[in-house]
Design a protein around this motif. Structure first.
Motif, PDB file in Angstrom:
ATOM      1  N   PRO A 160      51.812 104.770   3.568  1.00 13.10           N
ATOM      2  CA  PRO A 160      51.376 105.367   2.300  1.00 13.10           C
ATOM      3  C   PRO A 160      52.536 105.668   1.345  1.00 13.10           C
ATOM      4  CG  PRO A 160      51.373 107.025   4.017  1.00 13.10           C
ATOM      5  CD  PRO A 160      51.665 105.709   4.684  1.00 13.10           C
ATOM      6  N   TYR A 161      53.755 105.688   1.837  1.00  5.84           N
ATOM      7  CA  TYR A 161      54.906 106.051   1.003  1.00  5.84           C
ATOM      8  C   TYR A 161      55.573 104.810   0.417  1.00  5.84           C
ATOM      9  CZ  TYR A 161      53.825 110.192   3.624  1.00  5.84           C
ATOM     10  OH  TYR A 161      53.138 111.234   4.187  1.00  5.84           O
ATOM     11  N   SER A 162      55.900 103.854   1.251  1.00  9.57           N
ATOM     12  CA  SER A 162      56.591 102.652   0.772  1.00  9.57           C
ATOM     13  C   SER A 162      55.619 101.565   0.333  1.00  9.57           C
ATOM     14  CB  SER A 162      57.484 102.084   1.871  1.00  9.57           C
ATOM     15  OG  SER A 162      56.694 101.481   2.892  1.00  9.57           O
ATOM     16  N   LYS A 163      54.410 101.586   0.848  1.00  9.28           N
ATOM     17  CA  LYS A 163      53.421 100.517   0.637  1.00  9.28           C
ATOM     18  C   LYS A 163      53.902  99.177   1.204  1.00  9.28           C
ATOM     19  CE  LYS A 163      50.946 103.283  -2.056  1.00  9.28           C
ATOM     20  NZ  LYS A 163      50.755 104.529  -1.378  1.00  9.28           N
ATOM     21  N   PHE A 164      54.935  99.199   2.036  1.00  2.00           N
ATOM     22  CA  PHE A 164      55.530  98.002   2.628  1.00  2.00           C
ATOM     23  C   PHE A 164      55.034  97.884   4.062  1.00  2.00           C
ATOM     24  CE2 PHE A 164      58.950  95.279   4.241  1.00  2.00           C
ATOM     25  CZ  PHE A 164      59.094  94.378   3.191  1.00  2.00           C
ATOM     26  N   ARG A 165      53.954  97.124   4.241  1.00  2.00           N
ATOM     27  CA  ARG A 165      53.280  97.001   5.526  1.00  2.00           C
ATOM     28  C   ARG A 165      53.875  95.845   6.332  1.00  2.00           C
ATOM     29  NH1 ARG A 165      48.216  99.675   4.888  1.00  2.00           N
ATOM     30  NH2 ARG A 165      47.143  98.280   6.322  1.00  2.00           N
ATOM     31  N   PHE A 203      52.074  93.747  20.251  1.00  2.00           N
ATOM     32  CA  PHE A 203      52.237  93.793  18.799  1.00  2.00           C
ATOM     33  C   PHE A 203      52.285  95.222  18.309  1.00  2.00           C
ATOM     34  CE2 PHE A 203      47.851  93.118  20.038  1.00  2.00           C
ATOM     35  CZ  PHE A 203      47.196  94.159  19.412  1.00  2.00           C
ATOM     36  N   GLY A 204      52.744  95.376  17.085  1.00  2.00           N
ATOM     37  CA  GLY A 204      52.836  96.702  16.492  1.00  2.00           C
ATOM     38  C   GLY A 204      52.979  96.606  14.987  1.00  2.00           C
ATOM     39  N   CYS A 205      52.843  97.744  14.339  1.00  2.00           N
ATOM     40  CA  CYS A 205      52.997  97.838  12.890  1.00  2.00           C
ATOM     41  C   CYS A 205      53.889  99.035  12.580  1.00  2.00           C
ATOM     42  CB  CYS A 205      51.643  97.988  12.206  1.00  2.00           C
ATOM     43  SG  CYS A 205      50.706  99.423  12.755  1.00  2.00           S
ATOM     44  N   ASN A 206      54.358  99.089  11.344  1.00  2.00           N
ATOM     45  CA  ASN A 206      55.165 100.250  10.975  1.00  2.00           C
ATOM     46  C   ASN A 206      54.258 101.456  10.759  1.00  2.00           C
ATOM     47  OD1 ASN A 206      54.399  98.708   8.570  1.00  2.00           O
ATOM     48  ND2 ASN A 206      55.724 100.050   7.373  1.00  2.00           N
ATOM     49  N   VAL A 207      54.795 102.630  11.095  1.00  2.00           N
ATOM     50  CA  VAL A 207      54.072 103.888  10.972  1.00  2.00           C
ATOM     51  C   VAL A 207      55.003 104.867  10.264  1.00  2.00           C
ATOM     52  CG1 VAL A 207      52.893 105.756  12.204  1.00  2.00           C
ATOM     53  CG2 VAL A 207      52.833 103.417  13.123  1.00  2.00           C
ATOM     54  N   GLU A 208      54.732 105.141   8.997  1.00  5.31           N
ATOM     55  CA  GLU A 208      55.575 106.041   8.222  1.00  5.31           C
ATOM     56  C   GLU A 208      55.174 107.492   8.461  1.00  5.31           C
ATOM     57  OE1 GLU A 208      56.517 102.946   4.585  1.00  5.31           O
ATOM     58  OE2 GLU A 208      55.205 104.655   4.181  1.00  5.31           O
ATOM     59  N   LEU A 259      61.158 110.233  10.820  1.00 11.35           N
ATOM     60  CA  LEU A 259      60.246 110.201  11.957  1.00 11.35           C
ATOM     61  C   LEU A 259      59.346 108.973  11.986  1.00 11.35           C
ATOM     62  CD1 LEU A 259      59.218 113.953  12.149  1.00 11.35           C
ATOM     63  CD2 LEU A 259      61.025 112.758  13.388  1.00 11.35           C
ATOM     64  N   GLY A 260      59.438 108.119  10.995  1.00 16.00           N
ATOM     65  CA  GLY A 260      58.635 106.900  10.986  1.00 16.00           C
ATOM     66  C   GLY A 260      59.094 105.931  12.059  1.00 16.00           C
ATOM     67  N   GLN A 261      58.322 104.881  12.251  1.00 17.39           N
ATOM     68  CA  GLN A 261      58.653 103.886  13.263  1.00 17.39           C
ATOM     69  C   GLN A 261      58.417 102.488  12.707  1.00 17.39           C
ATOM     70  OE1 GLN A 261      58.077 104.781  17.400  1.00 17.39           O
ATOM     71  NE2 GLN A 261      56.839 102.939  17.613  1.00 17.39           N
ATOM     72  N   CYS A 262      59.341 101.604  12.956  1.00 16.94           N
ATOM     73  CA  CYS A 262      59.231 100.212  12.522  1.00 16.94           C
ATOM     74  C   CYS A 262      58.245  99.447  13.404  1.00 16.94           C
ATOM     75  CB  CYS A 262      60.589  99.538  12.570  1.00 16.94           C
ATOM     76  SG  CYS A 262      61.822 100.233  11.449  1.00 16.94           S
ATOM     77  N   ALA A 263      57.738  98.352  12.864  1.00 10.58           N
ATOM     78  CA  ALA A 263      56.795  97.512  13.600  1.00 10.58           C
ATOM     79  C   ALA A 263      57.398  96.970  14.891  1.00 10.58           C
ATOM     80  CB  ALA A 263      56.329  96.360  12.706  1.00 10.58           C
TER      81      ALA A 263
END
Length: 130
Positions: A19-24, A38-43, A49-53
């Motif tokens: 929701p912050y970067s809009k970079f999914r 698999f995974g996705c980024n979680v801001e 505290l976010g996590q990369c995909a």
């Protein structure tokens, strides 16, 4: 297998919480057990505290009992390839050989490939790699 990984990365990307970067971003890897993780980024509002995909995919792989990455695909939300950040390069290197393929893809189907060793020369490892 590469097409399966590309599809999994693009599907994971749809679930990104950005929701912050809009970079999914989405990532998918083939592990030494033959499965795809698999995974996705979680801001997070508290930015660090976010996590990369890539980290999400690796964490899932470890939680399911696999221990090595055979190849990994990273899906960008734009036409610019999304290379792993420095931290993720080190996280990937922890579970991969220097020759492990790293593929970046775009929504339009463009791709480029490199290796873990090219992305992170002289990275930290449990044992020295040649």
């Amino acid at each position: 297998m590469l097409e399966k990984l590309k599809s999994a990365a693009l599907n994971a990307q749809k679930n990104a919480y950005a929701p912050y970067s809009k970079f999914r971003v989405g990532a998918a890897l083939e592990a030494n057990d033959g499965n795809v993780y698999f995974g996705c980024n979680v801001e997070n509002a508290a930015y660090p505290l976010g996590q990369c995909a890539e980290a999400t995919a690796i964490g899932t792989m470890i939680a399911q009992g696999a221990s090595a990455i055979k190849q990994i695909v990273i899906a960008s939300p734009t036409e610019t390839f999304c290379y792993p950040c420095g931290g993720c390069r080190q996280k990937i290197a922890e579970f991969a050989e220097a020759s492990t393929p790293v593929v970046m893809i775009t929504p339009e189907g463009n791709s480029t490939e490199t290796t873990v060793g090219e992305l992170l020369p002289e990275g930290f490892t449990l044992t020295p790699q040649d």
